[in-house]
Design a protein around this motif. Structure first.
Motif, short mmCIF file in Angstrom:
data_model
loop_
_atom_site.label_atom_id
_atom_site.label_comp_id
_atom_site.label_asym_id
_atom_site.label_seq_id
_atom_site.Cartn_x
_atom_site.Cartn_y
_atom_site.Cartn_z
N ALA A 1 0.14 -1.60 -8.24
CA ALA A 1 -1.06 -1.42 -7.42
C ALA A 1 -1.59 -0.03 -7.75
CB ALA A 1 -0.73 -1.54 -5.93
N VAL B 1 -3.60 3.32 -3.37
CA VAL B 1 -3.18 2.23 -2.49
C VAL B 1 -1.69 2.37 -2.15
CG1 VAL B 1 -2.83 -0.28 -2.35
CG2 VAL B 1 -4.97 0.65 -3.27
N HIS C 1 -2.08 -5.90 -5.54
CA HIS C 1 -3.30 -5.32 -4.97
C HIS C 1 -4.39 -6.38 -4.79
CE1 HIS C 1 -6.26 -2.36 -3.98
NE2 HIS C 1 -6.99 -2.61 -5.06
#
Length: 180
Positions: A105, A109, A151
């Motif tokens: 990801a 994040v 993600h």
């Protein structure tokens, strides 16, 4: 001991290793497939810290019980520190067919995720630093067998991709001489 397919869910703090292990486990349960999860973080919780080898030695101790389960697929959520640690992990699991799935990801994040889950700034800052350390590595391509992004998608979608890339829903061929 039986041959056991072992999948290490590897990645930066916040990548979703434990979360994906649970989601993969649920899909395998629904499919009626023998499986287990050994969270390397959970089997190393002790104070004072005993070092990285503590979890691996605990894994070595319990491995024969898991390896005795016919047709088992085993998930190991963990951060693999380097190629040497991967070799030590393989040595702790005799007879295992080990593959490494790196969960990914964006760095921002990952930092958001670890900040949201930790109880205080001491742990938050420590994990944000580990995210930085993980992303500064240049050996990740030598450790992983395949990548899966966590993600902007559901846990189930990411878990299904992990299972698909690992080939865990494919029909297994029975060993020669087996009647089952």
């Amino acid at each position: 001991m039986n041959d056991v397919d072992v999948l290490v869910l590897h990645g930066s703090p916040g990548a979703g290793k434990t979360t994906l292990a649970r989601a993969v486990s649920e899909i395998l349960r629904e499919a009626g497939l023998a499986h287990g999860v050994i969270d390397m973080d959970e089997i190393s919780i002790v104070h004072p810290d005993q070092g990285r080898s503590f979890a691996r030695e605990n894994l070595r101790a319990i491995w024969p019980r898991y390896a005795a389960v016919p047709g088992l697929r085993l998930l190991l959520p963990s951060v693999v520190a380097d190629e040497e640690e991967l070799a030590l992990l393989r040595a702790a699991l005799p007879g295992a067919h080990l593959a490494v799935c790196e969960l990914t990801a964006p760095e921002a994040v990952l930092k958001e995720r670890v900040t949201a889950r930790e109880p205080n700034e001491f742990w938050r800052e420590g994990l944000r630093r580990w995210v930085d350390v993980f992303h500064a590595r240049n050996d990740l391509h030598r450790i992983r067998d395949f990548l899966v992004s966590t993600h902007e998608r559901s846990e189930e979608d990411a878990a299904r991709e992990v299972i698909d890339k690992a080939g865990w829903l494919a029909v297994r061929h029975q060993p020669r001489g087996s009647t089952t």
